[in-house]
Design a protein around this motif. Structure first.
Motif, PDB file in Angstrom:
ATOM      1  N   SER A  82       4.997  16.569  11.671  1.00 61.18           N
ATOM      2  CA  SER A  82       6.413  16.337  11.404  1.00 61.18           C
ATOM      3  C   SER A  82       7.284  16.776  12.577  1.00 61.18           C
ATOM      4  CB  SER A  82       6.833  17.074  10.132  1.00 61.18           C
ATOM      5  OG  SER A  82       8.211  16.911   9.881  1.00 61.18           O
ATOM      6  N   LEU A  83       6.995  17.955  13.124  1.00 58.13           N
ATOM      7  CA  LEU A  83       7.818  18.482  14.204  1.00 58.13           C
ATOM      8  C   LEU A  83       7.594  17.739  15.514  1.00 58.13           C
ATOM      9  CD1 LEU A  83       7.601  22.265  13.351  1.00 58.13           C
ATOM     10  CD2 LEU A  83       9.683  20.902  13.475  1.00 58.13           C
ATOM     11  N   ILE A  84       6.350  17.405  15.844  1.00 51.27           N
ATOM     12  CA  ILE A  84       6.127  16.715  17.111  1.00 51.27           C
ATOM     13  C   ILE A  84       6.676  15.292  17.055  1.00 51.27           C
ATOM     14  CG2 ILE A  84       3.812  15.814  16.606  1.00 51.27           C
ATOM     15  CD1 ILE A  84       3.110  16.510  19.533  1.00 51.27           C
ATOM     16  N   GLN A  85       6.605  14.644  15.897  1.00 50.65           N
ATOM     17  CA  GLN A  85       7.207  13.324  15.763  1.00 50.65           C
ATOM     18  C   GLN A  85       8.717  13.400  15.926  1.00 50.65           C
ATOM     19  OE1 GLN A  85       5.971  11.587  12.054  1.00 50.65           O
ATOM     20  NE2 GLN A  85       3.849  11.337  12.705  1.00 50.65           N
ATOM     21  N   ALA A  86       9.313  14.445  15.349  1.00 52.30           N
ATOM     22  CA  ALA A  86      10.764  14.609  15.474  1.00 52.30           C
ATOM     23  C   ALA A  86      11.166  14.823  16.931  1.00 52.30           C
ATOM     24  CB  ALA A  86      11.227  15.785  14.620  1.00 52.30           C
ATOM     25  N   LYS A  87      10.366  15.572  17.694  1.00 56.18           N
ATOM     26  CA  LYS A  87      10.681  15.814  19.101  1.00 56.18           C
ATOM     27  C   LYS A  87      10.506  14.550  19.933  1.00 56.18           C
ATOM     28  CE  LYS A  87       8.029  19.269  20.132  1.00 56.18           C
ATOM     29  NZ  LYS A  87       7.461  20.366  20.928  1.00 56.18           N
ATOM     30  N   ILE A  88       9.414  13.846  19.717  1.00 55.33           N
ATOM     31  CA  ILE A  88       9.133  12.662  20.530  1.00 55.33           C
ATOM     32  C   ILE A  88      10.094  11.520  20.212  1.00 55.33           C
ATOM     33  CG2 ILE A  88       7.417  10.851  20.944  1.00 55.33           C
ATOM     34  CD1 ILE A  88       5.256  12.972  20.700  1.00 55.33           C
ATOM     35  N   MET A  89      10.409  11.343  18.926  1.00 55.36           N
ATOM     36  CA  MET A  89      11.282  10.239  18.512  1.00 55.36           C
ATOM     37  C   MET A  89      12.763  10.603  18.571  1.00 55.36           C
ATOM     38  SD  MET A  89       9.012   8.923  15.253  1.00 55.36           S
ATOM     39  CE  MET A  89      10.136   7.553  14.911  1.00 55.36           C
ATOM     40  N   GLY A  90      13.064  11.864  18.880  1.00 52.96           N
ATOM     41  CA  GLY A  90      14.449  12.286  18.990  1.00 52.96           C
ATOM     42  C   GLY A  90      15.183  12.389  17.674  1.00 52.96           C
ATOM     43  N   THR A  91      14.448  12.670  16.591  1.00 49.11           N
ATOM     44  CA  THR A  91      15.084  12.764  15.268  1.00 49.11           C
ATOM     45  C   THR A  91      15.213  14.211  14.789  1.00 49.11           C
ATOM     46  OG1 THR A  91      12.931  12.488  14.183  1.00 49.11           O
ATOM     47  CG2 THR A  91      14.222  10.492  14.603  1.00 49.11           C
ATOM     48  N   SER A  92      15.023  15.158  15.693  1.00 48.64           N
ATOM     49  CA  SER A  92      15.136  16.559  15.288  1.00 48.64           C
ATOM     50  C   SER A  92      16.552  16.927  14.852  1.00 48.64           C
ATOM     51  CB  SER A  92      14.690  17.483  16.421  1.00 48.64           C
ATOM     52  OG  SER A  92      15.421  17.231  17.608  1.00 48.64           O
ATOM     53  N   THR A  93      17.528  16.115  15.250  1.00 51.22           N
ATOM     54  CA  THR A  93      18.904  16.375  14.804  1.00 51.22           C
ATOM     55  C   THR A  93      19.044  16.218  13.296  1.00 51.22           C
ATOM     56  OG1 THR A  93      19.446  14.064  15.317  1.00 51.22           O
ATOM     57  CG2 THR A  93      19.965  15.715  16.990  1.00 51.22           C
ATOM     58  N   ASP A  94      18.100  15.531  12.666  1.00 45.48           N
ATOM     59  CA  ASP A  94      18.159  15.353  11.214  1.00 45.48           C
ATOM     60  C   ASP A  94      18.108  16.683  10.480  1.00 45.48           C
ATOM     61  OD1 ASP A  94      18.237  12.667  11.674  1.00 45.48           O
ATOM     62  OD2 ASP A  94      16.162  12.269  11.067  1.00 45.48           O
ATOM     63  N   PHE A  95      17.419  17.678  11.066  1.00 43.49           N
ATOM     64  CA  PHE A  95      17.370  18.987  10.403  1.00 43.49           C
ATOM     65  C   PHE A  95      18.044  20.084  11.222  1.00 43.49           C
ATOM     66  CE2 PHE A  95      13.283  18.240  12.548  1.00 43.49           C
ATOM     67  CZ  PHE A  95      13.195  19.328  13.388  1.00 43.49           C
ATOM     68  N   LEU A  96      18.462  19.782  12.465  1.00 46.18           N
ATOM     69  CA  LEU A  96      19.191  20.772  13.259  1.00 46.18           C
ATOM     70  C   LEU A  96      20.698  20.693  13.045  1.00 46.18           C
ATOM     71  CD1 LEU A  96      17.295  20.645  16.687  1.00 46.18           C
ATOM     72  CD2 LEU A  96      17.108  22.365  14.885  1.00 46.18           C
ATOM     73  N   THR A  97      21.207  19.495  12.785  1.00 43.13           N
ATOM     74  CA  THR A  97      22.648  19.315  12.601  1.00 43.13           C
ATOM     75  C   THR A  97      23.154  19.857  11.272  1.00 43.13           C
ATOM     76  OG1 THR A  97      22.582  17.354  14.010  1.00 43.13           O
ATOM     77  CG2 THR A  97      24.516  17.628  12.609  1.00 43.13           C
ATOM     78  N   PRO A  98      22.457  19.633  10.162  1.00 39.27           N
ATOM     79  CA  PRO A  98      22.931  20.177   8.881  1.00 39.27           C
ATOM     80  C   PRO A  98      23.003  21.698   8.911  1.00 39.27           C
ATOM     81  CG  PRO A  98      21.251  18.508   8.526  1.00 39.27           C
ATOM     82  CD  PRO A  98      21.249  18.811   9.999  1.00 39.27           C
TER      83      PRO A  98
END
Length: 273
Positions: free
Chosen positions: A99-115
């Motif tokens: 989950s975390l490496i996919q979020a980093k590679i795909m640039g979707t980590s903001t989904d859980f960093l922004t909230p």
């Protein structure tokens, strides 16, 4: 001093302030993690179960009668709990790390960093999501191996404790691996050269005490040995190691990993940089 809230233009929402834990945010993150693996259940749930059944086919069915009982326990009943625990460990680790490496590679980590989620809330959400996948795969695996092994319930507390603590511990370890890895090859290296050897060399298919020295002694320092041994004890009523050492060691390691996960989320290591 000017009140900052009074200078905010009308109509704009003000940031929410949570006195304690943002349980709504934790629940949302947890459900996100569960739905993420459940959408591809054929890969994340069914495939590990098939792998376990193949192990049972090779070690139990194909070698039926060739393996003597271990401490009076038929080989099928001895090896089945270890295979279930292997499924729990590997899948809990895989859920958080992928989950975390996919979020980093795909640039979707903001989904859980922004909230508005604190490091503690991120730790809880990812850990519980990983534990859910591990326990779900373990439950399905246990149901599927029953035709090959007559599993009893000698100590339900031991089964529940070591199953839950193992899934949480490996989920938090998966958080570390997912944050450290910068590509999928590195993540696969951790799984293949660290997790898998520790799992296979922990007495899943054999008695650790039958190993020659110094390997027998070294195996007793492997935390996965105590988790598999304690989990198996819940089914067959016999343990190779000291159960209380396993309980204390697993609790201390899980607490240490929880603190470490909180620290890495707080620092934003390889996540915000």
């Amino acid at each position: 001093m000017t009140d900052l809230a009074s200078t905010r233009p009308s109509g704009l929402p003000t940031p929410r302030h949570y006195a304690g834990i943002n349980w709504i945010g934790v629940q949302t993150l947890y459900l996100r993690e569960v739905r993420r693996f459940w959408k591809v259940g054929a890969q994340t749930v069914a495939a590990p179960v098939v792998t376990t059944l193949l192990y049972m086919l090779v070690f139990v069915v194909a070698l039926k009668g060739a393996r003597p009982p271990l401490h009076g326990t038929p080989f099928a009943e001895f090896v089945a709990p270890g295979l279930i625990m292997m499924a729990i460990l590997n899948n809990a680790f895989a859920n958080a790390s992928s989950s975390l490496i996919q979020a980093k590679i795909m640039g979707t980590s903001t989904d859980f960093l922004t909230p508005p989620l604190s490091p503690l809330e991120l730790t809880i959400g990812f850990s519980l999501g990983a534990a859910t996948r591990g326990l779900a795969v373990g439950l399905v695996t246990a149901i599927c191996v029953m035709p090959f092994a007559r599993l009893g319930l000698t100590n339900i507390l031991a089964i529940a404790w070591f199953g839950l603590i193992a899934s949480l511990l490996m989920g938090m370890l998966g958080v570390f691996a997912g944050l450290w890895a910068e590509k999928f090859d590195q993540l696969a290296a951790v799984q293949n050269f660290v997790i898998m050897p520790m799992t296979f060399l922990s007495g899943t298919f054999y008695l650790v005490d039958n190993l020659p020295e110094p390997f027998a002694t070294i195996s007793h320092f492997n935390p996965i040995f105590y988790m598999i041994d304690g989990f198996r004890y819940g089914f067959i009523g016999h343990a190779e190691g000291n159960l209380w050492i396993g309980v204390v060691m697993s609790a201390v390691l899980t607490l240490a990993m929880a603190v470490a996960s909180w620290l890495v989320f707080k620092s934003g290591w390889r996540l915000k940089s």
